[in-house]
Design an enzyme around this catalytic site. Sequence first.
Site, PDB file in Angstrom:
ATOM      1  N   HIS A 183       0.814  -1.213   0.000  1.00 37.49           N
ATOM      2  CA  HIS A 183       0.000   0.000   0.000  1.00 37.49           C
ATOM      3  C   HIS A 183       0.851   1.268   0.000  1.00 37.49           C
ATOM      4  O   HIS A 183       0.330   2.371  -0.214  1.00 37.49           O
ATOM      5  CB  HIS A 183      -0.951   0.003   1.203  1.00 37.49           C
ATOM      6  CG  HIS A 183      -2.292   0.567   0.899  1.00 37.49           C
ATOM      7  ND1 HIS A 183      -2.499   1.565  -0.024  1.00 37.49           N
ATOM      8  CD2 HIS A 183      -3.519   0.274   1.398  1.00 37.49           C
ATOM      9  CE1 HIS A 183      -3.774   1.858  -0.089  1.00 37.49           C
ATOM     10  NE2 HIS A 183      -4.429   1.090   0.757  1.00 37.49           N
ATOM     11  N   ASP A 185      -1.975   1.985  -4.921  1.00 36.59           N
ATOM     12  CA  ASP A 185      -3.243   2.393  -4.326  1.00 36.59           C
ATOM     13  C   ASP A 185      -4.303   1.330  -4.564  1.00 36.59           C
ATOM     14  O   ASP A 185      -4.240   0.577  -5.556  1.00 36.59           O
ATOM     15  CB  ASP A 185      -3.715   3.725  -4.923  1.00 36.59           C
ATOM     16  CG  ASP A 185      -2.795   4.875  -4.565  1.00 36.59           C
ATOM     17  OD1 ASP A 185      -2.167   4.799  -3.487  1.00 36.59           O
ATOM     18  OD2 ASP A 185      -2.696   5.830  -5.349  1.00 36.59           O
TER      19      ASP A 185
END
Length: 434
Positions: A406, A410
């Site tokens: 992450h 995204d």
Amino acid sequence: MSKFTFNMPDVGEGVAEAEIVEWHVKPGDTVEEDQHLVDVMTDKATIDIESPVTGTVLEVSGEAGDTISVGAMLLVIEVEGEATVASGSSGEEHAEAPAPKSEAVEERIEVETSDASDADDALAADPHPEPLPAPTLAPQPRHEAKVLASPAVRQRARDLGIDLAEVKPAADGRIRHADLDQFLAYNAGGGFAPVGQSRADEEKKVIGLRKRIAQNMAASKRNIPHFSYVEEVDVTELERMRADLNANRGSKPKLTMLPLLIGAVCRLIPQYPMINARYDDEVGIVTRHGAVHMGMATQTDGGLMVPVIRDAQAKNLWQLAHEIGRLANAARDGSAKSEELSGSTLTVTSLGPLGGVATTPVINRPEVAIIGPNRIIERPMYVPDGVGGERIEKRKLMNISISCDHRVVDGYDAASFIQELKKLIETPVLLLTD
């Protein structure tokens, strides 16, 4: 007689230290020149260290699982006469032999296996383990003596905690072993019979490939904020096309789902370069790779290995199928080369026939994504009937999982990538176009 100190040699590739996997000699053993002394591991490469001299082993350094630095004392060998002096000696009283020849350190990739399974190891210590005695219930009531049964049947009933008065006897009124068996079957789950055999506790030191896997997985989960996304894909048409291609493949390798999935992924990477990337978090640089070096998680007897299909985007489906088979076999039989087990930019992992509804695979650090196809199942679905309505039809469905870093990827990008992958898989003819 003189002493020769053999230091840990430089095995190349910038390696500063290695882990001792297994000693093949011990103090007091006589060794010949070029004899196999010890296995050490660097990254996922197992190195054979061979003796540069003939003599008697006096001392070894460390045991399996210990880490030894390049240049540190590995073992001391007593040799006949005066050994030739060369660089790298340790201690004035120790003469030295010439530096080991390049062929004395032979690199090989080795999947660790044991001569027996874990269960066999336990049995080797005690080939006839005695099962724990079954729990004995309350003392038998006095009226048991009135029941007709042999002493052996009575003893077995006591061992099992069975009241013979509760057992229905045969027609002649005598209880036999078969009647006890029937009673146990009828009362299954009642706690009378032991559910399995006990075995001794076993301790195994985590070394070699298993230790590397543990370290890599721990580092990945500790340093990478994972998130996973799962989508259902209709693979009915893809499976139909795969069956047609295999029926007409001639001498080409058989196509499985994996080369088709890798081919689809490679077609999408130019649109989603953040998926095919490596993140060096120590210097804060993300490298988005132009070529797809596809890691292929492979289960071996020694643990999980990840052979790499180089330039997967430049291969056709048959070439991908060939490389998948070749690399998987090489990883399992220990013949894979060092360069075939490193440098992946994206990894795909599949549990094969074990499948599973969905998985949340762990990223192969420093990559930023890993893709996992799951089990194909057949299920009724509503599909268009061609005249504006719908009909129920049996379809083949599969979930595809992706785990991402992450910090780099995204959630929107990962979901968009999987949705595009879904469209490509559900229209498989696109995999055969330019």
